[in-house]
Design a protein around this motif. Sequence first.
Motif, PDB file in Angstrom:
ATOM      1  N   ALA A 312      31.075 -27.306   1.977  1.00  0.00           N
ATOM      2  CA  ALA A 312      29.760 -27.216   1.354  1.00  0.00           C
ATOM      3  C   ALA A 312      29.796 -26.139   0.286  1.00  0.00           C
ATOM      4  N   TRP A 313      28.712 -26.064  -0.471  1.00  0.00           N
ATOM      5  CA  TRP A 313      28.518 -25.016  -1.468  1.00  0.00           C
ATOM      6  C   TRP A 313      27.721 -23.868  -0.848  1.00  0.00           C
ATOM      7  N   THR A 314      28.045 -22.669  -1.254  1.00  0.00           N
ATOM      8  CA  THR A 314      27.265 -21.494  -0.881  1.00  0.00           C
ATOM      9  C   THR A 314      26.592 -20.951  -2.141  1.00  0.00           C
ATOM     10  N   PRO A 315      25.584 -20.098  -2.002  1.00  0.00           N
ATOM     11  CA  PRO A 315      24.972 -19.511  -3.211  1.00  0.00           C
ATOM     12  C   PRO A 315      26.003 -18.823  -4.108  1.00  0.00           C
ATOM     13  N   GLU A 320      29.374 -19.040  -9.266  1.00  0.00           N
ATOM     14  CA  GLU A 320      30.647 -18.877  -9.960  1.00  0.00           C
ATOM     15  C   GLU A 320      31.240 -20.182 -10.465  1.00  0.00           C
ATOM     16  N   PHE A 321      31.081 -21.267  -9.681  1.00  0.00           N
ATOM     17  CA  PHE A 321      31.786 -22.508 -10.012  1.00  0.00           C
ATOM     18  C   PHE A 321      30.875 -23.726 -10.189  1.00  0.00           C
ATOM     19  N   GLY A 322      29.564 -23.552 -10.018  1.00  0.00           N
ATOM     20  CA  GLY A 322      28.663 -24.704 -10.013  1.00  0.00           C
ATOM     21  C   GLY A 322      28.784 -25.597 -11.232  1.00  0.00           C
ATOM     22  N   ALA A 323      28.924 -25.011 -12.402  1.00  0.00           N
ATOM     23  CA  ALA A 323      28.995 -25.806 -13.627  1.00  0.00           C
ATOM     24  C   ALA A 323      30.366 -26.421 -13.828  1.00  0.00           C
TER      25      ALA A 323
END
Length: 497
Positions: A312-315, A320-323
Amino acid sequence: MRESFTENFAAALAGYGDRPCIEFDGRWYSGTEVKAYGAALTAAFDDAGVDPAAPVGLIVRNRLPHAATIIGCLAAARPLAMIYSFQSSEAIGRDIEQLRLSAIVADREDWTADVVAAARRAGSAGVALSTAPPAVAAVVGLDRRDTLREHERAGAGVALQILTSGTTGPPKRQAINVSALQRTVFSVTSGESAPYDDPPELAYWQFGGIGVCQLVAGVHNGRRIVMLERFSVDGFVDAIRTHGITRCGVQPAVIRMLLDAEVPKHDLSSLEYLISASGPLDPQTRDEFEQRYGIPVRLAYGATEFAGSLCAWTPETVREFGASKRQSVGRALPDTELRIVDPGTGAEIPVGEQGLLEAKVRPLGPDWIQTTDVASIDADGFVTLHGRADGAINRGGFKVLPETVRRVLIMHPGVRDACVVGVPHPRLGQVPFAAVESEPRKPRPAERDLDDLVRQHLPVYALPVAIVVVDELPRTPALKVSLPAVAALYRGGDPRA
């Protein structure tokens, strides 16, 4: 001495007291009321001669008494097996006879003549549930377990037997051990906790399957829970708007349905983000939703056999890597190791290459468990899914991944969604067949145009032998496209095979 999950869960349930615990059908039920169902069930089982440790079955629906049954059994350390309610009473009866359980619990309406007869043949006691008095009652003629019958005993450490989504056929049961339930809570919440008076959790995924994880996590963490019996756009939006819900896990179909319903932006304004799971979300739909509503959509990945999410994704990773890693489902959870292996040899393959995803989840044991998902893992540990290996179509020796063909078909502006399945062929073994769901506000696509689109982007062997256009693709109660129902649309006889 460290408390067990069961003790912590029971304590969390008791902690609600007379405060609201679950909202269902417009009414809040207190912790005391939810707990009362469990007490009444225990009394009914005792009266029926059911051993305190014996597993029981639940013909499960997303209704308050059913949620309370699941909660009560977990708090009492009683194993519970889910029985699929979205099937004929004859099929339910066959399940009951196969399971050989000491007792069966079901809504009053589900105690049909076929179900009663099956429980009698299995020697199972019967318990009826209702939101109206009596909330829990013995079924006439099934008030006692037949002690002359040998009934199933509890498996070592098993807490729940939950159902798969039924995408490829009848749902199968997967055992979840008590030792895995703590990771279930963590995987649902990513380790985040929230105070009781924060906006509640929204639970509409079917409790018979992976949806039960949210119910378990919500109660374990002392959260309020808003329940829907089944998903509908109106019910979903009303819950978001009324309760100011800030985040929710959804199936990809839900995102498309919200767009198609043209839900006003302000009705979803409390949402900080949505988590899309249980299947591929095409980038165009994700972009359209995020642009219209300004609500980010995060991709996640889990499975029934892992009692929740694998990654999963964390805040922190979003920042840092969302884009740069937008199409990834995130990194492995802290208790999980992931690797990619060659489907033929089982050997681990290099970073970035596609193969079968395997997982080692510490609470589940020391072994690597192979999934049926084709994936890749990049140098930063982010996982990207590429389709399902078990759906691969072997067309005379050429492998066709249905998701690859689907991605091309949904590029057509007149296609809202698509599904590709393998159908039998006397010479080639299998051939691809496609059904596409038309976009209601645009001209209906022609099969010839869809053919041309596939030819432009994929090898000729990936071309479906036929493409049918439908108003709606057939879906399971879990909102996944039913592959057998799509295959049943094929009429055969296409010369391109």
